[in-house]
Enzyme design. Sequence first.
Site, PDB file in Angstrom:
ATOM      1  N   GLY A 239      44.198  35.825  42.907  1.00  0.00           N
ATOM      2  CA  GLY A 239      43.902  36.641  44.078  1.00  0.00           C
ATOM      3  C   GLY A 239      42.863  35.996  44.992  1.00  0.00           C
ATOM      4  O   GLY A 239      42.992  36.048  46.217  1.00  0.00           O
ATOM      5  N   SER A 240      41.839  35.380  44.401  1.00  0.00           N
ATOM      6  CA  SER A 240      40.782  34.780  45.219  1.00  0.00           C
ATOM      7  C   SER A 240      41.349  33.674  46.101  1.00  0.00           C
ATOM      8  O   SER A 240      41.059  33.610  47.303  1.00  0.00           O
ATOM      9  CB  SER A 240      39.675  34.205  44.326  1.00  0.00           C
ATOM     10  OG  SER A 240      39.099  35.223  43.545  1.00  0.00           O
TER      11      SER A 240
ATOM     12  N   ASN B 292      38.607  47.897  44.569  1.00  0.00           N
ATOM     13  CA  ASN B 292      38.527  47.592  43.139  1.00  0.00           C
ATOM     14  C   ASN B 292      37.472  48.407  42.404  1.00  0.00           C
ATOM     15  O   ASN B 292      37.529  48.546  41.195  1.00  0.00           O
ATOM     16  CB  ASN B 292      38.287  46.094  42.917  1.00  0.00           C
ATOM     17  CG  ASN B 292      37.221  45.519  43.804  1.00  0.00           C
ATOM     18  OD1 ASN B 292      37.272  45.620  45.024  1.00  0.00           O
ATOM     19  ND2 ASN B 292      36.213  44.940  43.190  1.00  0.00           N
TER      20      ASN B 292
ATOM     21  N   GLN C 285      44.526  45.112  43.814  1.00  0.00           N
ATOM     22  CA  GLN C 285      44.446  46.312  42.963  1.00  0.00           C
ATOM     23  C   GLN C 285      45.656  47.230  43.136  1.00  0.00           C
ATOM     24  O   GLN C 285      45.855  48.145  42.343  1.00  0.00           O
ATOM     25  CB  GLN C 285      43.173  47.105  43.286  1.00  0.00           C
ATOM     26  CG  GLN C 285      41.887  46.417  42.843  1.00  0.00           C
ATOM     27  CD  GLN C 285      41.699  46.390  41.340  1.00  0.00           C
ATOM     28  OE1 GLN C 285      42.189  47.257  40.612  1.00  0.00           O
ATOM     29  NE2 GLN C 285      41.002  45.388  40.847  1.00  0.00           N
TER      30      GLN C 285
ATOM     31  N   SER D 200      47.426  39.326  42.455  1.00  0.00           N
ATOM     32  CA  SER D 200      46.978  38.583  41.277  1.00  0.00           C
ATOM     33  C   SER D 200      47.634  39.131  40.017  1.00  0.00           C
ATOM     34  O   SER D 200      47.632  40.341  39.785  1.00  0.00           O
ATOM     35  CB  SER D 200      45.453  38.694  41.163  1.00  0.00           C
ATOM     36  OG  SER D 200      45.019  38.061  39.978  1.00  0.00           O
TER      37      SER D 200
ATOM     38  N   HIS E  75      46.910  38.961  36.757  1.00  0.00           N
ATOM     39  CA  HIS E  75      46.176  39.536  35.610  1.00  0.00           C
ATOM     40  C   HIS E  75      45.716  40.968  35.840  1.00  0.00           C
ATOM     41  O   HIS E  75      45.172  41.605  34.943  1.00  0.00           O
ATOM     42  CB  HIS E  75      45.010  38.633  35.181  1.00  0.00           C
ATOM     43  CG  HIS E  75      43.812  38.643  36.072  1.00  0.00           C
ATOM     44  ND1 HIS E  75      42.690  39.364  35.763  1.00  0.00           N
ATOM     45  CD2 HIS E  75      43.543  38.013  37.230  1.00  0.00           C
ATOM     46  CE1 HIS E  75      41.771  39.151  36.704  1.00  0.00           C
ATOM     47  NE2 HIS E  75      42.280  38.341  37.608  1.00  0.00           N
TER      48      HIS E  75
ATOM     49  N   THR F   4      51.654  20.488  40.878  1.00  0.00           N
ATOM     50  CA  THR F   4      52.771  20.887  40.021  1.00  0.00           C
ATOM     51  C   THR F   4      52.623  22.355  39.653  1.00  0.00           C
ATOM     52  O   THR F   4      51.555  22.799  39.262  1.00  0.00           O
ATOM     53  CB  THR F   4      52.804  20.005  38.758  1.00  0.00           C
ATOM     54  OG1 THR F   4      52.897  18.648  39.178  1.00  0.00           O
ATOM     55  CG2 THR F   4      53.988  20.340  37.879  1.00  0.00           C
TER      56      THR F   4
ATOM     57  N   CYS G 184      32.027  40.978  39.057  1.00  0.00           N
ATOM     58  CA  CYS G 184      31.273  39.939  39.756  1.00  0.00           C
ATOM     59  C   CYS G 184      29.836  40.366  39.997  1.00  0.00           C
ATOM     60  O   CYS G 184      28.941  39.549  40.028  1.00  0.00           O
ATOM     61  CB  CYS G 184      31.927  39.615  41.093  1.00  0.00           C
ATOM     62  SG  CYS G 184      33.703  39.647  41.023  1.00  0.00           S
TER      63      CYS G 184
HETATM   64  C1  LIG Z   1      40.396  40.827  40.942  1.00  0.00           C
HETATM   65  C2  LIG Z   1      40.398  40.894  42.420  1.00  0.00           C
HETATM   66  C3  LIG Z   1      40.457  39.730  43.216  1.00  0.00           C
HETATM   67  C4  LIG Z   1      40.407  38.350  42.615  1.00  0.00           C
HETATM   68  O1  LIG Z   1      41.568  38.003  41.925  1.00  0.00           O
HETATM   69  P1  LIG Z   1      41.525  36.781  40.883  1.00  0.00           P
HETATM   70  O2  LIG Z   1      42.937  36.572  40.498  1.00  0.00           O
HETATM   71  O3  LIG Z   1      40.666  37.211  39.754  1.00  0.00           O
HETATM   72  O4  LIG Z   1      40.977  35.604  41.643  1.00  0.00           O
HETATM   73  C5  LIG Z   1      40.513  39.876  44.577  1.00  0.00           C
HETATM   74  N1  LIG Z   1      40.519  41.088  45.158  1.00  0.00           N
HETATM   75  C6  LIG Z   1      40.467  42.219  44.445  1.00  0.00           C
HETATM   76  C7  LIG Z   1      40.512  43.533  45.136  1.00  0.00           C
HETATM   77  C8  LIG Z   1      40.412  42.165  43.054  1.00  0.00           C
HETATM   78  O5  LIG Z   1      40.333  43.296  42.347  1.00  0.00           O
END
Ligand SMILES: *Cc1c(COP(=O)(O)O)cnc(C)c1O
Length: 397
Positions: free
Chosen positions: A72-73, A153, A181, A201, A203, A239, A326
């Site tokens: 996500g970042s 989040n 989210q 993202s 995870h 890759t 964070c």
């Molecule tokens: C977790 C999160 C991210 C970051 O995602 P990652 O895959 O951990 O880099 C960005 N934005 C929000 C709203 C998130 O909850």
Amino acid sequence: MAKIIYADNAATTAMSDRAIAAMTPYFKEVYGNPSSLHTVGQVAKEALDAAREQMAKCLNCEPREIYFTSGGSEADNQCIRSAALQGAKKGKKHIISTAFEHHAVLHTLKKLETEGFEVTYLDVHADGLVTVEEVKAAIRPDTALVTVMYANNEVGTIQPIAEIGAVCREAKVVFHTDAVQAVGHIPVDVKADNIDMLSLSAHKFHGPKGVGALYCKKGLPLLTFIEGGAQERGKRAGTENLAGVAGMAAALAEACENLRKNGEYLTRLREKLIDGLLKIPHSKLNGDRKARLPGNVNMCFEGIEGESLLLLLDAKGICASSGSACTSGSLDPSHVLLALGLPHEVAHGSLRLSLSEANTEEDIDYIIAEVPKVVEYLRSISPVWEDLEKGIRRHLI
Ligand SMILES: *Cc1c(COP(=O)(O)O)cnc(C)c1O
């Protein structure tokens, strides 16, 4: 070790069996490089294409509008930087966002400010929402980008994304949303929601860590983020993380198939949990109760420290958070709660419980039984609470 109740799913989730099963062939059997022209490579290429197609179906877009990233970042960085730099080419250097975005968005914007961009951070109301009228009023002739998160989040509030998207489209301003989210938890449809760019993202919806994706509407230029090979239509070299991508696509497909059922189940657990915790005196729910993610509960308890609450709950087998992963570990209160207008001393006593389908009714009963005891204990040793009791300080909630 006693049973652990994991209620920190906004930080990360456990992988689903289906996602794990989807990944395993790519570690050994299907090990090819999708860029290779031989059979082994082409089998890998087909898997990559299939994953992209599956993702596109869930988001209601075309496969070529999906670009895989490391999470996500990275997706946030690439979307925002891309839209900003494309705008600058036309002399547009103004960006609109909100005060309670994820740091992947906020820090990218802060960096752009040092590079000559101007950012308007919209205020978030006490209910954790921004209004479409305020977005509209902030748009100027030189606005290049509006970036507003889909769901927050920390407090779980869901923004009026389709309406904001419509306003941006009318004003011909690029609209990006950090939907990390939201995707896999509530319906997200890039067309119905008028979204130009989106970040997600894996995870956060029971997929693997270290993999994500961005959506970029066709016709909208996308900046190359990592230089090198021609992977991801030349926009992100390297890759491909085939196992990760396959796991993400499977997790998303599963989440989308069960969206309604999971949403209803989690909303029921959430409502029960909120009702239970609101019985604690001088407590409050942060963020609107209705426009919120099905599994999100975020509360403040006056007179205590969120960090101490977390540690004592952890000792009882309850894994929660005081804010985002964070910010925990630092003593500053959450920038999200401050953006909602909470005073520092109240924002310090926050607790986020983010549920998943793995949580049970019994988990909720246990949390509702244990949290009040811990809050009461912490208040019994808190000098701030003593002042509140004696009337030396005024109760804020
Ligand atoms: C977790 C999160 C991210 C970051 O995602 P990652 O895959 O951990 O880099 C960005 N934005 C929000 C709203 C998130 O909850």
